[in-house]
Design a protein around this motif. Sequence first.
Motif, PDB file in Angstrom:
ATOM      1  N   THR A 133       0.840  -1.199   0.000  1.00  0.00           N
ATOM      2  CA  THR A 133       0.000   0.000   0.000  1.00  0.00           C
ATOM      3  C   THR A 133       0.870   1.242   0.000  1.00  0.00           C
ATOM      4  OG1 THR A 133      -1.870  -1.095   1.100  1.00  0.00           O
ATOM      5  CG2 THR A 133      -1.719   1.305   1.331  1.00  0.00           C
ATOM      6  N   TRP A 134       1.882   1.295   0.872  1.00  0.00           N
ATOM      7  CA  TRP A 134       2.732   2.480   0.917  1.00  0.00           C
ATOM      8  C   TRP A 134       3.540   2.617  -0.381  1.00  0.00           C
ATOM      9  CZ3 TRP A 134       2.580   7.035   2.382  1.00  0.00           C
ATOM     10  CH2 TRP A 134       3.705   7.858   2.310  1.00  0.00           C
ATOM     11  N   GLU A 135       4.045   1.518  -0.914  1.00  0.00           N
ATOM     12  CA  GLU A 135       4.796   1.575  -2.175  1.00  0.00           C
ATOM     13  C   GLU A 135       3.930   2.140  -3.299  1.00  0.00           C
ATOM     14  OE1 GLU A 135       6.136  -2.445  -2.758  1.00  0.00           O
ATOM     15  OE2 GLU A 135       7.523  -2.334  -1.060  1.00  0.00           O
ATOM     16  N   ALA A 136       2.682   1.668  -3.395  1.00  0.00           N
ATOM     17  CA  ALA A 136       1.778   2.163  -4.441  1.00  0.00           C
ATOM     18  C   ALA A 136       1.412   3.618  -4.191  1.00  0.00           C
ATOM     19  CB  ALA A 136       0.531   1.284  -4.517  1.00  0.00           C
ATOM     20  N   ALA A 137       1.242   4.002  -2.929  1.00  0.00           N
ATOM     21  CA  ALA A 137       0.949   5.403  -2.604  1.00  0.00           C
ATOM     22  C   ALA A 137       2.102   6.298  -3.056  1.00  0.00           C
ATOM     23  CB  ALA A 137       0.686   5.566  -1.109  1.00  0.00           C
TER      24      ALA A 137
END
Length: 174
Positions: A67-71
């Motif tokens: 999730t953080w990588e995609a954000a």
Amino acid sequence: MTLASDDKVLILFRHAKAEEGFGKPDHDRELTDRGRRDARTAGAWLHEHGLGPELVLCSTSVRTRQTWEAAEEGGACGETVEYDDTVYAGGSESVLRVVRESAGEAQVVLVVGHNPTMAALASGLAEGNGSLQAHDCLAAGFPTSTVAVLRYAGPWSGLGFGTAELDRCHVARG
């Protein structure tokens, strides 16, 4: 975003949509394609609103890391990212303790975590204080890819239930 020296912002970000856990340990569940799109959209929203944390506290699960990588792909930025198993396994009191102990001099801290902890923490910290629209969003259930933005004045060590205001709540959908 311009903040006074003692103003703090805590952003609580529920992970994006993950695959069902059939035959796989919960900790290892990955994002779905929709989850990746939603997380990128959340990152774009964070960037658009100038919400760049100095510290990101992320659960150790695969879906929160993704999730953080995609954000970040969507435009979100964090100066330092720390992975903490307490954010994965702990409840709202435990995650609050991690924020208090880890935030240091940061003015903006973002936590990427899980429900029901993220919703309970947002609700407990604000206890009805802040934007009515944001509280309506929070009351709607805090689905995946929801971002809650809380404001607090004072040292992180003093952050507790009823001490913050819920400024914004956003459900990101891509």
